[in-house]
Design a protein around this motif. Structure first.
Motif, mmCIF file in Angstrom:
data_model
loop_
_atom_site.group_PDB
_atom_site.id
_atom_site.type_symbol
_atom_site.label_atom_id
_atom_site.label_comp_id
_atom_site.label_asym_id
_atom_site.label_seq_id
_atom_site.Cartn_x
_atom_site.Cartn_y
_atom_site.Cartn_z
ATOM 1 N N ASN A 1 -14.632 4.990 -4.443
ATOM 2 C CA ASN A 1 -14.203 6.069 -3.565
ATOM 3 C C ASN A 1 -12.741 5.812 -3.202
ATOM 4 O O ASN A 1 -12.098 4.928 -3.779
ATOM 5 C CB ASN A 1 -15.097 6.144 -2.320
ATOM 6 C CG ASN A 1 -15.266 4.785 -1.662
ATOM 7 O OD1 ASN A 1 -14.394 3.909 -1.767
ATOM 8 N ND2 ASN A 1 -16.387 4.578 -0.998
ATOM 9 N N ASP A 2 -12.193 6.561 -2.269
ATOM 10 C CA ASP A 2 -10.766 6.419 -1.954
ATOM 11 C C ASP A 2 -10.424 5.005 -1.504
ATOM 12 O O ASP A 2 -9.421 4.418 -1.946
ATOM 13 C CB ASP A 2 -10.361 7.429 -0.870
ATOM 14 C CG ASP A 2 -10.348 8.855 -1.399
ATOM 15 O OD1 ASP A 2 -10.292 9.014 -2.633
ATOM 16 O OD2 ASP A 2 -10.393 9.805 -0.589
ATOM 17 N N ILE A 3 -11.262 4.445 -0.610
ATOM 18 C CA ILE A 3 -10.992 3.089 -0.121
ATOM 19 C C ILE A 3 -11.166 2.079 -1.246
ATOM 20 O O ILE A 3 -10.344 1.163 -1.411
ATOM 21 C CB ILE A 3 -11.925 2.761 1.060
ATOM 22 C CG1 ILE A 3 -11.599 3.649 2.252
ATOM 23 C CG2 ILE A 3 -11.806 1.289 1.455
ATOM 24 C CD1 ILE A 3 -12.543 3.471 3.435
ATOM 25 N N HIS B 1 -8.207 2.183 -3.651
ATOM 26 C CA HIS B 1 -7.008 1.609 -3.049
ATOM 27 C C HIS B 1 -7.063 0.080 -3.088
ATOM 28 O O HIS B 1 -6.097 -0.588 -3.472
ATOM 29 C CB HIS B 1 -6.871 2.090 -1.607
ATOM 30 C CG HIS B 1 -5.748 1.446 -0.853
ATOM 31 N ND1 HIS B 1 -4.431 1.758 -1.073
ATOM 32 C CD2 HIS B 1 -5.762 0.486 0.105
ATOM 33 C CE1 HIS B 1 -3.676 1.025 -0.276
ATOM 34 N NE2 HIS B 1 -4.455 0.239 0.456
ATOM 35 N N GLN B 2 -8.208 -0.490 -2.724
ATOM 36 C CA GLN B 2 -8.320 -1.941 -2.692
ATOM 37 C C GLN B 2 -8.402 -2.534 -4.094
ATOM 38 O O GLN B 2 -7.942 -3.657 -4.321
ATOM 39 C CB GLN B 2 -9.530 -2.334 -1.842
ATOM 40 C CG GLN B 2 -9.327 -1.996 -0.373
ATOM 41 C CD GLN B 2 -10.528 -2.337 0.486
ATOM 42 O OE1 GLN B 2 -11.625 -2.537 -0.027
ATOM 43 N NE2 GLN B 2 -10.322 -2.380 1.793
ATOM 44 N N ARG C 1 -11.468 1.819 9.793
ATOM 45 C CA ARG C 1 -10.622 2.230 8.668
ATOM 46 C C ARG C 1 -11.066 1.604 7.352
ATOM 47 O O ARG C 1 -10.572 1.968 6.297
ATOM 48 C CB ARG C 1 -9.161 1.844 8.945
ATOM 49 C CG ARG C 1 -8.533 2.620 10.086
ATOM 50 C CD ARG C 1 -7.150 2.061 10.403
ATOM 51 N NE ARG C 1 -6.258 2.220 9.264
ATOM 52 C CZ ARG C 1 -5.484 3.272 9.063
ATOM 53 N NH1 ARG C 1 -5.488 4.286 9.919
ATOM 54 N NH2 ARG C 1 -4.696 3.343 8.021
ATOM 55 N N GLY C 2 -11.988 0.646 7.420
ATOM 56 C CA GLY C 2 -12.452 0.009 6.181
ATOM 57 C C GLY C 2 -11.416 -0.896 5.568
ATOM 58 O O GLY C 2 -11.438 -1.148 4.370
ATOM 59 N N ASN C 3 -10.455 -1.405 6.374
ATOM 60 C CA ASN C 3 -9.389 -2.226 5.815
ATOM 61 C C ASN C 3 -9.821 -3.659 5.566
ATOM 62 O O ASN C 3 -9.121 -4.406 4.918
ATOM 63 C CB ASN C 3 -8.175 -2.238 6.756
ATOM 64 C CG ASN C 3 -7.411 -0.942 6.697
ATOM 65 O OD1 ASN C 3 -7.425 -0.286 5.667
ATOM 66 N ND2 ASN C 3 -6.786 -0.558 7.787
ATOM 67 N N CYS D 1 0.815 -1.226 0.000
ATOM 68 C CA CYS D 1 0.000 0.000 0.000
ATOM 69 C C CYS D 1 0.840 1.263 0.000
ATOM 70 O O CYS D 1 0.328 2.357 -0.220
ATOM 71 C CB CYS D 1 -0.939 0.012 1.202
ATOM 72 S SG CYS D 1 -0.096 0.244 2.795
ATOM 73 N N CYS E 1 -2.616 -5.875 4.511
ATOM 74 C CA CYS E 1 -2.211 -5.794 3.100
ATOM 75 C C CYS E 1 -1.733 -7.148 2.594
ATOM 76 O O CYS E 1 -2.115 -7.586 1.504
ATOM 77 C CB CYS E 1 -1.111 -4.747 2.919
ATOM 78 S SG CYS E 1 -1.654 -3.045 3.169
ATOM 79 N N ARG F 1 -17.603 -2.757 -6.287
ATOM 80 C CA ARG F 1 -17.400 -1.781 -5.220
ATOM 81 C C ARG F 1 -17.341 -0.377 -5.787
ATOM 82 O O ARG F 1 -16.874 -0.144 -6.903
ATOM 83 C CB ARG F 1 -16.089 -2.052 -4.472
ATOM 84 C CG ARG F 1 -16.027 -3.388 -3.790
ATOM 85 C CD ARG F 1 -15.198 -3.306 -2.532
ATOM 86 N NE ARG F 1 -15.739 -2.343 -1.589
ATOM 87 C CZ ARG F 1 -15.040 -1.830 -0.579
ATOM 88 N NH1 ARG F 1 -13.775 -2.169 -0.420
ATOM 89 N NH2 ARG F 1 -15.585 -0.977 0.256
ATOM 90 N N GLU G 1 -10.045 -1.816 12.542
ATOM 91 C CA GLU G 1 -10.057 -2.212 11.140
ATOM 92 C C GLU G 1 -11.402 -1.874 10.495
ATOM 93 O O GLU G 1 -11.478 -1.458 9.355
ATOM 94 C CB GLU G 1 -9.771 -3.703 11.022
ATOM 95 C CG GLU G 1 -8.327 -4.050 11.384
ATOM 96 C CD GLU G 1 -8.144 -5.549 11.550
ATOM 97 O OE1 GLU G 1 -9.168 -6.249 11.685
ATOM 98 O OE2 GLU G 1 -7.006 -6.001 11.555
#
Length: 702
Positions: free
Chosen positions: A305-307, A310-311, A157-159, A96, A121, A302, A154
């Protein structure tokens, strides 16, 4: 090698860890297009303590293109940044690329090769089937497992999304994540404003479809009858709205990761997917399907958005290549994502990319063709219940162009031929320019005879579905979606009898559609086509409209291309070339060519290019067939496709390009990824050179 040259080498190699002492080494290292080095060089560099990683898209050197940075390019692909200079002093997660300092509330996993990552990650990376170190490529014997229940931090943070909590099962040497039986885990679509400042009834003219008509000639004497009289129907889509006022998209990408995609192709695909992810908005949704011998869903539907971005980047970066090619299985997974989703965005589409032949559905176990129905690769749900277009991309010279064209044609999508691997991102960008600018849906055009003596002989609309009533007085064209500023041209033919009236009404044209943003139906006022019927004909012959002649030439060229392909498939390349040559002669004598019409001139150039690609069987098999099919796809849908070397190599390909498509291609060509050095511009290549293998090596200057 001097220090300045080593700086260039480090920039080109991207994520390579080079000790300070190595910069004094005078040996030269040759770097090819995917940033890799020769085996002997790899051993020499490895002995010096350098770790080479070939999986990140940042390791790919993009061929020559304008390198002007744009504001939108900042932070595109986080994994394209440079790694730290010393693995022993690692401060960031290699996946990440965020801070990895103890005490920040995130668990850290240190692998047996001594490289460290955020626990979340690396478990996500392992979930996608990887059990090798993303930095040094060492094979791990012990891998991290993520517990089913994420902690409060977690969740905050939406991880750890729900789709990532599945158990991992080991099959052979590969790790596979168990998938749910029903793909109803798509992100919820937040309620969006679907009412514009103005109501539908008061929508300004520039937000409505424009209908124009043009008869072949404007006047026919009363005493003359005219057979196969042609009327042009021209539709112009409205301009695109702002980013916040366009229709959101559900996009499923079905990506070939078979063994033939290894190296440069896979790295370029990852980079192209990074561009797609970056340009999807927070209301758009993306799902990623990867297929080889089997297919798996890497990423559910999905929101970007930012999350989500990233994923999605994380999932794409985890792609690895191996196995055969099972296109049908990949499309089946993609269709299932669309079928099972809980909610739907207004626009839906599937992108399919493959570089090889289907070795499971179309080809039998021994390589013999088991069936000729290429539509068997396309799930029936896509054509019937879903009616979602599949835009296909044939990657390289070894793909099955007939299969890819058949899939796109049956679903209402387009087929693009990516002959040169480096333009895959531009091809994706052009397609995205259309999908992100849909302004009308369910467009239906009605053409009705007005004068009681008239009947429609035909309506030429390419691949769009046309239906005529039994009495031939009414015809309908099902156009479907229109991209912003897109043009559609249809030709209606009828026989004009003798008459005693001074003015004859021929046709009335109207259309209805649905606004994808407001979901409201819109009907436009009908347009009536009339011609004058004077007593006598004026001096000279009847003058045919250049607009009508241009579109007739387009249809003639497409028909000649289709006929030539059929003859070439039968083994008669000389006969195919003769068909194209006769069509070129016909175009040269036409009214629009004599007037210097750019489109007709471009059609002649296109036919000449096809002739060159049919000069022998080897060239035809390598690129001629795919070039013809991508051209037929473009002309039949009147929509831009990637053709051969580039998406805009001729003026003809730009005829169907919308403003949004051209803008997206410009963004793609000017986007800066990491520290990629400018490369010398290669001299123009002949056709035979363009058809040679694409493993082109770039050497650093000595």
């Amino acid at each position: 090698m001097g220090s300045d040259k080593w700086k260039k080498a480090k920039q080109a190699l991207g994520c390579i860890l080079i000790p300070q002492t190595l910069e004094q080494n005078n040996d030269n290292i040759n770097i090819n297009i995917n940033g890799s080095v020769t085996p002997s060089e790899r051993r020499r560099v490895s002995d010096a303590g350098v770790s080479l990683s070939s999986t990140s898209p940042s390791d790919v050197i993009r061929p020559p293109s304008p390198m002007t940075p744009t504001p939108s390019s900042q932070g595109l692909m986080r994994f394209s940044r440079t790694c730290s200079k010393s693995s022993s002093k690692q401060k960031t997660c290699a996946i990440c690329l965020n801070s990895m300092i103890p005490g920040q509330g995130l668990a850290i996993f240190t692998a047996e090769c001594s490289h460290s990552f955020h626990f979340n990650c690396i478990t996500s990376n392992v979930k996608h089937g990887n059990r090798v170190c993303p930095v040094c490529r060492a094979k791990w014997k012990e891998i991290p497992f993520q517990s089913r229940t994420p902690g409060p931090r977690e969740k905050l943070r939406g991880n750890m999304p729900s789709w990532n909590r599945n158990d991992l099962s080991t099959e052979g040497n590969h790790l596979q994540a168990s998938e749910p039986g029903i793909y109803d885990d798509d992100d919820f679509i937040e309620e969006q404003r679907r009412v514009r400042e103005q109501s539908v009834d008061s929508t300004s003219d520039n937000q409505r479809i424009e209908i124009r008509t043009c008869p072949e000639v404007s006047a026919i004497p009363k005493s003359i009858s005219y057979a196969d009289f042609t009327v042009l129907i021209h539709l112009k889509a409205p301009i695109a709205g702002s980013q916040n006022s366009r229709a959101p998209v559900d996009l499923v990408t079905v990506l070939d990761v078979s063994g033939s995609m290894a190296g440069t192709k896979l790295a370029l695909l990852k980079r192209a997917m990074g561009f797609v992810i970056q340009h999807l908005g927070p209301h758009d949704r993306l799902s990623v399907i990867a297929f080889s011998a089997t297919a798996r869903r890497l990423f559910p539907l999905r929101r970007m958005n930012d999350i989500g971005r990233h994923q999605a980047l994380q999932a794409v970066n985890s792609l690895s290549s191996n196995g055969g090619t099972n296109i049908a299985e990949g499309l089946k997974k993609g269709a299932k994502v669309m079928l099972d989703r809980k909610c739907k965005n207004p626009v839906s589409s599937i992108i399919l990319l493959s570089d090889g032949q289907d070795t499971y559905t179309v080809m039998g176990p021994g390589g013999a063709q088991s069936r000729t129905d290429y539509n068997s690769l396309l799930p029936s749900s896509i054509q019937q219940s879903l009616q979602i277009p599949v835009h296909t991309f044939g990657f390289g010279v070894d793909h099955d162009a007939v299969a890819m064209h058949s899939i796109s044609e049956a679903s209402g999508g387009t087929f693009s031929f990516i002959e040169v691997e480096s333009v895959i991102q531009d091809a994706f960008a052009q397609c995205m320019g259309g999908l992100l600018s849909v302004v009308t849906q369910e467009l239906l055009v009605s053409v009705e005879c007005v004068h009681p003596t008239l009947e429609l002989r035909s309506i030429e609309a390419g691949s769009y579905f046309v239906q005529l009533t039994d009495n031939a007085r009414l015809g309908q064209i099902n156009v479907g979606d229109l991209y912003a500023e897109e043009d559609k041209h249809f030709l209606a033919t009828l026989n004009i009898p003798k008459a005693s009236i001074n003015e004859m009404p021929l046709l009335k044209v109207n259309c209805s559609y649905r606004d994808p943003l407001t979901n409201n139906p819109i009907s436009l006022d009908e347009v009536v086509v009339k011609i004058d019927r004077p007593e006598t004909q004026g001096p000279g012959p009847l003058v045919v409209s250049i607009e009508v002649d241009r579109q007739r030439n387009r249809l003639r060229a497409a028909e000649a291309m289709s006929e030539a392909k059929s003859v070439a498939e039968g083994g008669d390349l000389a006969g195919a070339i003769l068909i194209l040559e006769r069509c070129r002669e016909m175009l040269s004598a036409s009214t629009s060519t004599q007037a210097g019409d750019p489109m007709t001139v471009g059609l002649g150039n296109e036919l000449r290019e096809i002739q060159e690609r049919m000069c022998n069987r080897q060239i035809y098999e390598a690129s001629g067939r795919a070039y013809v099919l991508s051209g037929l796809s473009s002309h039949s849908w009147q929509r831009a496709t990637a053709r051969g070397d580039t998406t805009s190599s001729t003026s003809l390909s730009q005829v169907y390009q919308t403003t949004m498509m051209a803008d997206m291609i410009t963004r793609s060509q000017t986007m800066v990824f990491g520290n990629v050095p400018s490369l010398p511009v290669a001299p123009p290549r002949s056709l035979s050179q363009r058809l040679s293998p694409r493993a082109l090596a770039y050497n650093l200057p000595r």
